[in-house]
Design an enzyme around this catalytic site. Structure first.
Site, PDB file in Angstrom:
ATOM      1  CD  GLU A  80      -7.195  -3.649  -3.395  1.00  0.00           C
ATOM      2  OE1 GLU A  80      -7.557  -4.542  -2.596  1.00  0.00           O
ATOM      3  OE2 GLU A  80      -7.214  -3.791  -4.628  1.00  0.00           O
TER       4      GLU A  80
ATOM      5  CD  GLU B 275       0.927  -6.568  -2.760  1.00  0.00           C
ATOM      6  OE1 GLU B 275       1.857  -6.711  -1.943  1.00  0.00           O
ATOM      7  OE2 GLU B 275      -0.273  -6.633  -2.456  1.00  0.00           O
TER       8      GLU B 275
ATOM      9  CG  ASN C 167       6.132   1.725   2.664  1.00  0.00           C
ATOM     10  OD1 ASN C 167       5.245   1.004   3.104  1.00  0.00           O
ATOM     11  ND2 ASN C 167       6.762   2.612   3.429  1.00  0.00           N
TER      12      ASN C 167
ATOM     13  CG  ASP D 265       0.774  -9.045   8.254  1.00  0.00           C
ATOM     14  OD1 ASP D 265       0.314  -9.518   9.321  1.00  0.00           O
ATOM     15  OD2 ASP D 265       1.786  -9.487   7.693  1.00  0.00           O
TER      16      ASP D 265
ATOM     17  CE  LYS E  12       4.221 -15.259  16.732  1.00  0.00           C
ATOM     18  NZ  LYS E  12       5.553 -15.844  16.454  1.00  0.00           N
TER      19      LYS E  12
ATOM     20  CG  ASP F 262      -9.355 -12.164   8.794  1.00  0.00           C
ATOM     21  OD1 ASP F 262      -8.616 -11.228   8.422  1.00  0.00           O
ATOM     22  OD2 ASP F 262      -8.928 -13.327   8.943  1.00  0.00           O
TER      23      ASP F 262
ATOM     24  CG  PHE G  85      -6.105 -12.407   2.337  1.00  0.00           C
ATOM     25  CD1 PHE G  85      -5.514 -11.988   1.160  1.00  0.00           C
ATOM     26  CD2 PHE G  85      -5.295 -12.711   3.415  1.00  0.00           C
ATOM     27  CE1 PHE G  85      -4.136 -11.877   1.063  1.00  0.00           C
ATOM     28  CE2 PHE G  85      -3.916 -12.603   3.328  1.00  0.00           C
ATOM     29  CZ  PHE G  85      -3.344 -12.185   2.142  1.00  0.00           C
ATOM     30  CD  GLU G  86     -15.020 -11.514   2.551  1.00  0.00           C
ATOM     31  OE1 GLU G  86     -16.121 -11.330   3.099  1.00  0.00           O
ATOM     32  OE2 GLU G  86     -14.619 -10.846   1.574  1.00  0.00           O
TER      33      GLU G  86
END
Length: 268
Positions: free
Chosen positions: A99, A124, A151, A174, A178, A210, A249-250
């Site tokens: 993940e 993470e 990373n 993420d 922008k 999303d 988040f969801e």
């Protein structure tokens, strides 16, 4: 790796030194020029504090699950000459699910509980998130979860052997909404090539976002790749992956009336 009183049972893991500054460079800075990260990373390092239970788990037991990643330059970098030995880390050979951006660990811990015969590697960069994932894993008594603070593209490209991953999960990366920041999005052609090298033939790449515009970008780059086929047909969205629990988040996306798009691609 230096010896440590707790290291013998976990020779692959980070020493249990309570300092949260893991793998910081030591000694005088090198004067040799070192080219590094010619492309922007998909995250920004954020500071944050663990709560008491996270800190206790981190201080006392992170050596059981947190992999010691040799660094190149930055604290989240990966030495390109290092390779992760999953068999040694998990103490067995089993299918491997990775993940990317495991956050607070809701998805990976729930999945590890429901699939004890599968190994799960959570990538993470944020220490409090790793602390919470560690706490959840220990509370659940899990032995099939390992954590890396690194990373993700570097892990997939350098640390994991080619074709060694059975499934890759990228849930709610993420979106960098922008326009001037979209170049920092993770799911882009260079990352697709890296994932193609890490996934075994027939392996699955599961994604969720999303942000509708980011979903379109994901479909654009993955449908165009010769390495992947959309399991649900050209430009097809997948049903919600039932192995993905409802995360913060969801839930936030739902409150904001942003529909979640699931995608599933197979390595060909």
């Amino acid at each position: 790796m230096p010896s440590h009183p707790r290291s013998p049972p976990y020779p692959w893991a980070v020493p249990s030194d309570p300092s949260p500054a893991v793998n910081e460079p030591t000694g005088p800075p090198s004067t040799e020029p070192r080219p590094y990260r010619t492309s922007p990373v998909s995250f920004v390092r954020r500071s944050g504090r663990m709560n008491v239970r996270q800190q206790r788990a981190w201080d006392e037991r992170r050596h059981e699950m947190l992999v010691d990643v040799p660094r190149q330059v930055a604290r989240t970098s990966v030495d390109p000459d290092w390779q992760f030995d999953a068999s040694a880390a998990f103490g067995r050979d089993a299918p491997l699910v990775v993940e990317v951006g495991s956050g607070q660990g809701e998805a990976v811990v729930a999945a590890a509980q429901s699939a004890p015969g599968t190994n799960f590697l959570a990538l993470e960069v944020y220490t409090p998130g790793l602390g919470q994932t560690l706490y959840r894993s220990l509370k659940a008594g899990l032995t099939n979860v390992r954590l890396m603070q690194a990373n993700a593209p570097e892990v997939l490209e350098h640390a994991l052997p080619p074709a060694s991953v059975d499934e890759l999960w990228v849930f709610f990366p993420d979106p960098w909404p922008k326009a001037r920041h979209t170049k920092r999005r993770l799911v882009a052609p260079p990352f697709v090539e890296i994932v193609a090298g890490a996934l075994r033939p027939g392996g699955l790449w599961r994604l969720a976002t999303d942000w509708a515009e980011y979903a379109e970008q994901m479909i654009d780059v993955l449908d165009a790749s010769e390495h992947f086929e959309n399991v649900h047909g050209p430009r097809g969205a997948a049903p919600r992956f039932d192995g993905r629990v409802l995360t913060g988040f969801e839930a936030k996306a739902g409150r904001a009336d942003r529909p979640v798009v699931d995608l599933t691609y197979r390595r060909v």
